[in-house]
Design an enzyme around this catalytic site. Structure first.
Site, PDB file in Angstrom:
ATOM      1  N   TRP A   1     113.993 -22.597  -6.786  1.00 35.25           N
ATOM      2  CA  TRP A   1     112.986 -23.546  -6.318  1.00 35.25           C
ATOM      3  C   TRP A   1     112.263 -23.101  -5.062  1.00 35.25           C
ATOM      4  O   TRP A   1     111.264 -23.693  -4.683  1.00 35.25           O
ATOM      5  CB  TRP A   1     113.648 -24.901  -6.074  1.00 35.25           C
ATOM      6  CG  TRP A   1     113.509 -25.837  -7.227  1.00 35.25           C
ATOM      7  CD1 TRP A   1     113.867 -25.594  -8.524  1.00 35.25           C
ATOM      8  CD2 TRP A   1     112.975 -27.168  -7.184  1.00 35.25           C
ATOM      9  NE1 TRP A   1     113.589 -26.701  -9.289  1.00 35.25           N
ATOM     10  CE2 TRP A   1     113.052 -27.683  -8.500  1.00 35.25           C
ATOM     11  CE3 TRP A   1     112.463 -27.973  -6.186  1.00 35.25           C
ATOM     12  CZ2 TRP A   1     112.613 -28.970  -8.825  1.00 35.25           C
ATOM     13  CZ3 TRP A   1     112.038 -29.260  -6.506  1.00 35.25           C
ATOM     14  CH2 TRP A   1     112.107 -29.741  -7.817  1.00 35.25           C
TER      15      TRP A   1
ATOM     16  N   TYR B   1     115.167 -16.617 -10.394  1.00 35.62           N
ATOM     17  CA  TYR B   1     114.966 -18.051 -10.612  1.00 35.62           C
ATOM     18  C   TYR B   1     115.279 -18.849  -9.350  1.00 35.62           C
ATOM     19  O   TYR B   1     116.233 -18.541  -8.638  1.00 35.62           O
ATOM     20  CB  TYR B   1     115.889 -18.539 -11.747  1.00 35.62           C
ATOM     21  CG  TYR B   1     115.703 -20.012 -12.036  1.00 35.62           C
ATOM     22  CD1 TYR B   1     114.639 -20.436 -12.819  1.00 35.62           C
ATOM     23  CD2 TYR B   1     116.557 -20.965 -11.496  1.00 35.62           C
ATOM     24  CE1 TYR B   1     114.448 -21.785 -13.070  1.00 35.62           C
ATOM     25  CE2 TYR B   1     116.370 -22.318 -11.743  1.00 35.62           C
ATOM     26  CZ  TYR B   1     115.313 -22.720 -12.535  1.00 35.62           C
ATOM     27  OH  TYR B   1     115.114 -24.052 -12.773  1.00 35.62           O
TER      28      TYR B   1
END
Ligand SMILES: Nc1nc2c(c(=O)[nH]1)N[C@H]1C(S)=C(S)[C@@H](COP(=O)(O)OP(=O)(O)OC[C@H]3O[C@@H](n4cnc5c(=O)[nH]c(N)nc54)[C@H](O)[C@@H]3O)O[C@H]1N2
Ligand SMILES: Nc1nc2c(c(=O)[nH]1)N[C@H]1C(S)=C(S)[C@@H](COP(=O)(O)OP(=O)(O)OC[C@H]3O[C@@H](n4cnc5c(=O)[nH]c(N)nc54)[C@H](O)[C@@H]3O)O[C@H]1N2
Ligand SMILES: [Mo]
Length: 777
Positions: free
Chosen positions: A111, A109
């Protein structure tokens, strides 16, 4: 003389020029309010925090018994790229061969960076799928609870996240905006993948100039821009559902709820009303009851309810509200309150989830698809809700519940991460440290020596976007950018694509992964998706070379049709919601049938867990752990803008003057925040903008343990996740609850341990290349 070249980032489009050892940045001229976060970018080019060469943790390299216990405290040995690639390939072959893809956690996970091709998540998932798959994670830290509850009660998350109330509609029609959790301007500075125009401030100001009123429900007064003069309702954190119930109660008692709308567009209102009026549990959710919980006075509750019924009212609920205990409830109860007002589907009225949380939410829909690098199919069925990572690593085989299913945690041997920072995003870092000692091997691709890199066994240096060519484009943003390489790779950093290609080559999967295309060939191939759609729609469609030379391309938007909520209002049969009943589910038979005690058939009030456990006397202060205004998460915490906000090298924590005075804390003091889970140092900022009994410490200061070998350590820099609880929102969604926790604070007496996280990593000598590893080629 170098020229300025176009580029893009999560915090804005810009052009950059590297000259005389310095990176200069100019925001895109079309951006009315460029983000100050661009000021963190120049540090990429020269920071000592960049990872320069592949590095391997000494204990892992030497194969010492029990070496995993030393993760986070070990030395690193720099190795050459061929050695690093051999090590990774051999380890993947071993783990896939001995245990299969169900033993590899590739959720990864995070950005990562803007750019449609060099997007680390797409790269790693494609790579692991080529090898046979991996255990994945579902949902996000952003919206873990909402992503599960909204489909049950309103319809596909996507419809109400992407196709909801627009800024245009607010500018045009809203008369009253009641924002639970606010719309902090700092949050709209960013959008994943890029944002070419920051328009939230001007839109809000435009609506205000037209006469729209704004109400801010938040423990912090700066979750709306100051110039809006919003009415601030300084709520006790975690109690929005009680306030919403109190508002709903006034609507019913005063006959202000819209019975016609409830009859035609919703199911289950009666059962909810039994609860609201206390017929089912003996407790009336009156404004007096609500006031005692949420701290907002009774007259304000009554006044707000009447105002909401008397104007075109938009209710917004921020992500933050659901990143907390029972986070499903405020999302759902906000929908119920809006349904009672009967304005769902009206222009500028009704309900909008998470508006303002990211800069492009509430902008229009793109009329053409964006370039997308295929991740291929993952054949492994196992997954975890994303925030259950520590549970998974600590408790293989254990049962857990998620959205009506009983599931078991897989037994993970190898963790592979690229483009995320779990030691930023996860809660209870002391527990995560223990969890990270469980796998046999942890591999991380990183641009910088983040805490996650410092807990890995093999660390591979990745380039940043500034060091590569890419296509910049994001959902809901009409500007596609030719992201041109601005600097040479720092040290020996390589693109994630190149790294995965080389490892794939060692494993005989080069063609599968690369399809025999270079990065450059991929860019023009991916661009073709968008170009073909432009052609089909009769729009201007340059070829890739023309786009690249020109530097940007404006994409067409769809007309604002009000989205699925508006269509449903206009024709509830033909445009029925995609819920079991086709209507808004105020009562959900499906959720009721799961039999959970922490999320039942209709929204209801649950006291936050810390209160229920009686911890409030030892840890009386709420800590709001929200998003930082000075950076994106942990990214570029070493950048100039982020570092300019530190005080005595520590992250600032805001404290109400009364709480500070009770504890003898003055502005600028170094303070220690603590609870049963851990502690951290931070620097006190005394502020009237935080409610009494609340403190605020943003996320993202790089975690620096005082003692890397202790089971439980303090963070000397100010990372709030050393304090937060690692527990899911409920058995329904298992979302992160990182936004809120309870703590005590004291002035730190004596000499504070120094912050050294931004000092150069120390390495062992570049060791003789390790022997004994068979060349797998
Ligand atoms: N207590 C608390 N915790 C929270 C939150 C909260 O409100 N409170 N918020 C949560 C939320 S909403 C989120 S989204 C998460 C964010 O958590 P993350 O998304 O994990 O945080 P980032 O700091 O953005 O991490 C991205 C990492 O990717 C690296 N990176 C960037 N570009 C590249 C690349 O091209 N290649 C590679 N290999 N690496 C790259 C960066 O250096 C950085 O370390 O945090 C969550 N954590
Ligand atoms: N500058 C910047 N912007 C960002 C990010 C970043 O890292 N930096 N991260 C982005 C990401 S990934 C996401 S998911 C979004 C997150 O969007 P959000 O989760 O909405 O953002 P936060 O800043 O964590 O929280 C918003 C505000 O909610 C308020 N709040 C906290 N608890 C409560 C409560 O119990 N009740 C009420 N009424 N209010 C409460 C706090 O005052 C807080 O400032 O932000 C995005 N925007
Ligand atoms: Mo997020």
């Amino acid at each position: 003389m170098n020229t300025f070249k176009p580029h893009s980032s999560h915090w804005g489009a810009f052009s950059g020029r590297y000259q005389d050892g310095k990176l200069e940045i100019r925001p895109h001229p079309g951006d009315p309010h460029p983000s100050p976060l661009l000021g963190n970018l120049p540090a990429i080019a020269d920071s000592s925090m960049r990872i320069k060469r592949p590095a391997v943790r000494r204990g892992w390299l030497e194969g010492a018994a029990d070496n995993a216990q030393n993760r986070g405290a070990d030395d690193y040995v720099e190795v050459s790229w061929p050695t690093a690639v051999d090590l990774v390939a051999a380890e993947l072959r071993r783990v896939y061969g001995d245990f299969g893809p169900g033993a590899v956690f590739g959720g990864s996970y995070g950005w990562s960076s803007a750019g449609r091709f060099h997007h680390a998540q797409s790269q790693i998932h494609r790579f692991l799928n080529v090898l046979g798959g991996y255990v994945r994670s579902v949902n996000t830290y952003s919206s873990g609870a909402a992503m599960v509850i909204i489909p049950h009660v309103l319809g596909p998350y996507d419809h109400f996240d992407r196709k909801s109330v627009t800024w245009d509609a607010i500018g045009r029609s809203s008369e009253l905006v009641v924002a639970f959790g606010g719309m902090a301007i700092k949050n709209a500075d960013v959008h994943g993948g890029g944002i070419s125009a920051h328009i939230v401030r001007q839109t809000l100001n435009g609506a205000s100039a037209r006469g729209a009123r704004f109400v801010l429900v938040s423990p912090l007064n700066d979750d709306f821009p100051a110039e809006l003069n919003a009415q601030w309702l300084p709520i006790v954190p975690g109690t929005d559902v009680a306030l919403m119930l109190g508002l709903a109660h006034v609507l019913v008692r005063e006959g202000l709820h819209d019975r016609g709308f409830l009859d035609s567009y919703t199911v289950g209102y009666e059962r909810f009303e039994d609860y609201l009026l206390g017929r089912s549990d003996g407790v009336e959710k009156s404004p007096e009851w609500a006031s005692g919980i949420c701290g907002i006075d009774v007259d304000s509750i009554k006044g707000l309810a009447r105002a909401m019924a008397g104007a075109r009212t938009l209710i917004t609920v921020s992500h933050s509200l659901q990143r907390a205990d029972y986070g499903e409830q405020p999302v759902w109860m906000g929908i119920v309150l809006a349904a009672m007002l009967g304005q769902i589907g009206l222009d500028g009225g009704g309900y909008a989830y998470s508006l303002g949380a990211l800069g492009n939410i509430g902008k229009g829909q793109l009329a053409v698809p964006l370039p997308t690098f295929s991740q291929f199919k993952n054949p492994v069925p196992d997954f975890i809700p994303v925030a259950r990572i520590a549970d998974m690593l600590l408790n293989p085989g254990d049962e857990f519940h998620y959205n009506g299913r009983a599931m078991h945690y897989p037994d993970i041997r190898l963790v592979y991460w690229a483009g995320g920072n779990p030691f930023h995003h996860h809660q209870d870092l002391n527990r995560l440290r223990a969890a990270f000692k469980r796998p046999e091997t942890i591999i991380v691709h990183e641009t910088a020596w983040t805490s996650s890199a410092r807990h890995a066994d093999i660390v591979l240096p990745a380039t940043t976007t500034l060091e590569r060519n890419d296509i910049g484009a994001a959902d809901r943003d009409p500007l596609m950018v030719a992201m041109k390489k601005l600097i040479e790779p720092v040290g020996e950093a390589r693109d994630d694509y190149e790294i995965f290609s080389e490892i794939a080559r060692r494993l005989g999967k080069f063609e599968n992964f690369t399809e025999n295309r270079t990065s450059k060939e991929w860019l023009s191939t991916l661009f073709e998706t968008t170009r073909a759609a432009l052609v089909a729609g009769g729009h201007d469609a340059p070829d890739f070379e023309a786009f690249w030379d020109h530097g940007e391309l404006r994409l067409p938007l769809k007309p604002d049709d009000g989205g699925p909520a508006c269509a449903f209002r206009n024709d509830p049969l033909a445009s029925a919601l995609q819920t079991p009943s086709g209507k808004i589910e105020i009562f959900s038979e499906t959720i009721e049938s799961f039999g959970y005690d922490d999320c039942r058939g209709h929204p209801q009030w649950y006291p936050p867990r810390a209160e229920a456990e009686g911890n409030e006397s030892r840890f009386p202060l709420y800590l709001v752990c929200n998003q930082p205004h000075q950076r994106l998460h942990s990214q570029l915490d070493y950048g100039d803008f982020s570092r300019s906000t530190k005080i005595k090298s520590r992250e600032p924590v805001r404290i109400n003057p009364l709480d500070a005075a009770e504890r003898g804390i003055s502005d600028g003091d170094i303070v220690r925040l603590f609870n049963d889970r851990g502690s951290c140092l931070a620097a006190a900022v005394i502020s009237e903008d935080v409610r009494k009994s609340v403190m605020q410490l943003a996320t993202g200061a790089w975690f620096e343990p005082e003692n890397a070998t202790a089971d439980k350590t303090m963070c000397v820099h100010g990372n709030p996740n050393i304090l937060t609880r690692d527990v899911g929102t409920s058995q329904l969604a298992q979302g992160s609850t990182g936004q809120l926790t309870k703590v005590e604070v004291e002035r730190f007496v004596g000499e504070a341990p120094p912050v050294q996280i931004f000092e150069m990593m120390k390495f062992m000598e570049r060791a003789a290349e390790p022997g004994g590893i068979a060349d797998p080629r």
